[in-house]
Design a protein around this motif. Structure first.
Motif, PDB file in Angstrom:
ATOM      1  N   LEU A   1       0.825  -1.204   0.000  1.00  0.00           N
ATOM      2  CA  LEU A   1       0.000   0.000   0.000  1.00  0.00           C
ATOM      3  C   LEU A   1       0.862   1.258   0.000  1.00  0.00           C
ATOM      4  CD1 LEU A   1      -2.756  -1.012   2.573  1.00  0.00           C
ATOM      5  CD2 LEU A   1      -3.141  -0.491   0.163  1.00  0.00           C
ATOM      6  N   SER A   2       1.896   1.263   0.818  1.00  0.00           N
ATOM      7  CA  SER A   2       2.730   2.461   0.935  1.00  0.00           C
ATOM      8  C   SER A   2       3.530   2.717  -0.330  1.00  0.00           C
ATOM      9  CB  SER A   2       3.677   2.330   2.141  1.00  0.00           C
ATOM     10  OG  SER A   2       4.653   1.325   1.915  1.00  0.00           O
ATOM     11  N   ARG A   3       3.956   1.667  -1.029  1.00  0.00           N
ATOM     12  CA  ARG A   3       4.707   1.859  -2.269  1.00  0.00           C
ATOM     13  C   ARG A   3       3.795   2.289  -3.406  1.00  0.00           C
ATOM     14  NH1 ARG A   3       9.015   3.597  -1.539  1.00  0.00           N
ATOM     15  NH2 ARG A   3       9.350   3.329  -3.782  1.00  0.00           N
TER      16      ARG A   3
ATOM     17  N   GLN B   1       2.257  10.172  -0.375  1.00  0.00           N
ATOM     18  CA  GLN B   1       1.026  10.632   0.280  1.00  0.00           C
ATOM     19  C   GLN B   1       1.311  10.855   1.765  1.00  0.00           C
ATOM     20  OE1 GLN B   1      -2.478   9.807  -1.142  1.00  0.00           O
ATOM     21  NE2 GLN B   1      -3.646  10.466   0.626  1.00  0.00           N
ATOM     22  N   LYS B   2       0.826  11.970   2.291  1.00  0.00           N
ATOM     23  CA  LYS B   2       1.040  12.293   3.698  1.00  0.00           C
ATOM     24  C   LYS B   2      -0.044  11.634   4.544  1.00  0.00           C
ATOM     25  CE  LYS B   2       4.511  15.007   2.858  1.00  0.00           C
ATOM     26  NZ  LYS B   2       5.904  14.636   3.254  1.00  0.00           N
ATOM     27  N   VAL B   3       0.378  10.940   5.595  1.00  0.00           N
ATOM     28  CA  VAL B   3      -0.561  10.274   6.494  1.00  0.00           C
ATOM     29  C   VAL B   3      -0.162  10.563   7.937  1.00  0.00           C
ATOM     30  CG1 VAL B   3      -1.113   8.423   4.883  1.00  0.00           C
ATOM     31  CG2 VAL B   3       0.810   8.147   6.448  1.00  0.00           C
TER      32      VAL B   3
ATOM     33  N   PRO C   1       5.478  10.746   5.204  1.00  0.00           N
ATOM     34  CA  PRO C   1       5.196  10.118   3.910  1.00  0.00           C
ATOM     35  C   PRO C   1       4.761   8.671   4.119  1.00  0.00           C
ATOM     36  CG  PRO C   1       7.320  11.250   3.890  1.00  0.00           C
ATOM     37  CD  PRO C   1       6.868  11.207   5.311  1.00  0.00           C
ATOM     38  N   TYR C   2       3.847   8.212   3.287  1.00  0.00           N
ATOM     39  CA  TYR C   2       3.276   6.877   3.462  1.00  0.00           C
ATOM     40  C   TYR C   2       4.338   5.785   3.447  1.00  0.00           C
ATOM     41  CZ  TYR C   2      -0.701   3.626   3.131  1.00  0.00           C
ATOM     42  OH  TYR C   2      -1.646   2.666   3.375  1.00  0.00           O
ATOM     43  N   TRP C   3       5.383   5.975   2.612  1.00  0.00           N
ATOM     44  CA  TRP C   3       6.383   4.912   2.455  1.00  0.00           C
ATOM     45  C   TRP C   3       7.165   4.638   3.742  1.00  0.00           C
ATOM     46  CZ3 TRP C   3      11.545   5.581   3.400  1.00  0.00           C
ATOM     47  CH2 TRP C   3      12.031   6.887   3.426  1.00  0.00           C
ATOM     48  N   THR C   4       7.145   5.584   4.679  1.00  0.00           N
ATOM     49  CA  THR C   4       7.913   5.390   5.917  1.00  0.00           C
ATOM     50  C   THR C   4       7.168   4.570   6.963  1.00  0.00           C
ATOM     51  OG1 THR C   4       7.056   7.449   6.901  1.00  0.00           O
ATOM     52  CG2 THR C   4       9.055   7.618   5.547  1.00  0.00           C
ATOM     53  N   LEU C   5       5.854   4.327   6.780  1.00  0.00           N
ATOM     54  CA  LEU C   5       5.074   3.659   7.823  1.00  0.00           C
ATOM     55  C   LEU C   5       5.585   2.263   8.184  1.00  0.00           C
ATOM     56  CD1 LEU C   5       1.307   4.579   7.368  1.00  0.00           C
ATOM     57  CD2 LEU C   5       2.855   5.173   9.216  1.00  0.00           C
ATOM     58  N   PRO C   6       5.914   1.394   7.207  1.00  0.00           N
ATOM     59  CA  PRO C   6       6.412   0.072   7.614  1.00  0.00           C
ATOM     60  C   PRO C   6       7.652   0.153   8.497  1.00  0.00           C
ATOM     61  CG  PRO C   6       5.883   0.101   5.274  1.00  0.00           C
ATOM     62  CD  PRO C   6       5.815   1.517   5.748  1.00  0.00           C
ATOM     63  N   TYR C   7       8.512   1.114   8.214  1.00  0.00           N
ATOM     64  CA  TYR C   7       9.731   1.258   8.992  1.00  0.00           C
ATOM     65  C   TYR C   7       9.440   1.884  10.355  1.00  0.00           C
ATOM     66  CZ  TYR C   7      11.443   0.513   4.303  1.00  0.00           C
ATOM     67  OH  TYR C   7      11.652  -0.012   3.053  1.00  0.00           O
ATOM     68  N   GLY C   8       8.445   2.768  10.412  1.00  0.00           N
ATOM     69  CA  GLY C   8       8.038   3.327  11.699  1.00  0.00           C
ATOM     70  C   GLY C   8       7.464   2.264  12.617  1.00  0.00           C
ATOM     71  N   LEU C   9       6.630   1.370  12.069  1.00  0.00           N
ATOM     72  CA  LEU C   9       6.074   0.288  12.881  1.00  0.00           C
ATOM     73  C   LEU C   9       7.173  -0.654  13.362  1.00  0.00           C
ATOM     74  CD1 LEU C   9       2.825  -0.617  10.901  1.00  0.00           C
ATOM     75  CD2 LEU C   9       3.059   0.795  12.945  1.00  0.00           C
TER      76      LEU C   9
ATOM     77  N   LEU D   1      11.189  -9.297   7.038  1.00  0.00           N
ATOM     78  CA  LEU D   1      10.685 -10.336   6.136  1.00  0.00           C
ATOM     79  C   LEU D   1       9.427  -9.866   5.408  1.00  0.00           C
ATOM     80  CD1 LEU D   1      11.140 -13.572   8.299  1.00  0.00           C
ATOM     81  CD2 LEU D   1      12.626 -12.680   6.498  1.00  0.00           C
ATOM     82  N   GLY D   2       8.551  -9.150   6.118  1.00  0.00           N
ATOM     83  CA  GLY D   2       7.335  -8.636   5.491  1.00  0.00           C
ATOM     84  C   GLY D   2       7.641  -7.612   4.409  1.00  0.00           C
ATOM     85  N   ILE D   3       8.589  -6.721   4.676  1.00  0.00           N
ATOM     86  CA  ILE D   3       8.970  -5.717   3.680  1.00  0.00           C
ATOM     87  C   ILE D   3       9.567  -6.379   2.452  1.00  0.00           C
ATOM     88  CG2 ILE D   3      10.592  -3.835   3.216  1.00  0.00           C
ATOM     89  CD1 ILE D   3      10.154  -2.948   6.150  1.00  0.00           C
TER      90      ILE D   3
END
Length: 207
Positions: free
Chosen positions: A97-99, A104-106, A114-122, A141-143
């Motif tokens: 979703l983020s890629r 997109q700002k969330v 930016p949306y792409w940073t969310l997986p790394y933030g979690l 592994l998920g990324i």
């Protein structure tokens, strides 16, 4: 008790291959742990990101996505000795979703990112909460698994490659009831994002 029940659900390559306990990759992908606040949050993420992907790409394509993730993550989790990988599935959904809309700002926590940073933030949040760098492994592994799908579905065809991650036509007709092109995926995701309400914690907010 709990250990016995978890043992029946955990990924065990030997039992899968030689005991034909073929349910184990699926249960390992679905098991979120014992009931807790973390369990509730992960269940919410699984529903939220999964339903967003299904709305964007269609049920047949989403089913193919899940099959690819479970297969790839089963191999990787077996290699790294991870008995369950639901967190990896959640992260793979979020990564795709983020890629799709990276800039997109969330809202996340109190920040607009930016949306792409969310997986790394979690991933960083889980590492800090656990106090152990090993907590990053399911996210990594998920990324990787999510990016494998995203690259072959969205990047590879743009450079002249063939999109081979495509569900059979009969499956699309059965599950989606239409042959509608998936070119509106980004628009669907954008609409889903804008429709979300602002939340707290890790909840994904509106742009």
């Amino acid at each position: 008790g709990d250990e016995l029940s978890q043992g029946l659900l955990a990924l065990d390559p030997i039992r899968v291959m030689y005991g034909l306990e073929l349910w184990r990759p699926i249960t390992a992908a679905c098991f979120l742990g014992p009931p807790s606040i973390g369990w509730l949050m992960n269940a919410y993420y699984l529903f939220e990101y999964g339903s967003s992907l299904e709305r964007a790409f269609g049920t047949a394509q989403h089913l193919l996505f899940l099959g690819i993730q479970i297969t790839f993550l089963s191999v990787c989790s077996a290699f790294f000795g991870q008995p369950f990988f639901a967190q990896s599935v959640i992260t793979s959904m979020l990564h795709v979703l983020s890629r799709s809309m990276p800039n997109q700002k969330v809202k996340w926590l109190i920040f607009t990112v930016p949306y792409w940073t969310l997986p790394y933030g979690l991933m960083a949040s889980d590492v800090l909460q656990a106090g152990n760098a090993a907590a990053a492994l399911p996210h990594v592994l998920g990324i990787l698994s999510g990016h494998l799908y995203f690259f072959h579905k969205n990047v590879w065809p743009k450079v002249g490659g063939e999109d081979w991650l495509y569900p059979p036509e009969f499956l699309r007709r059965k599950l989606d009831g239409t042959g509608e092109d998936s070119s509106k995926a980004k628009e669907s995701i954008s609409n889903a994002l804008k429709a979300r309400k602002k939340g707290r914690g890790r909840k994904l907010g509106s742009a």
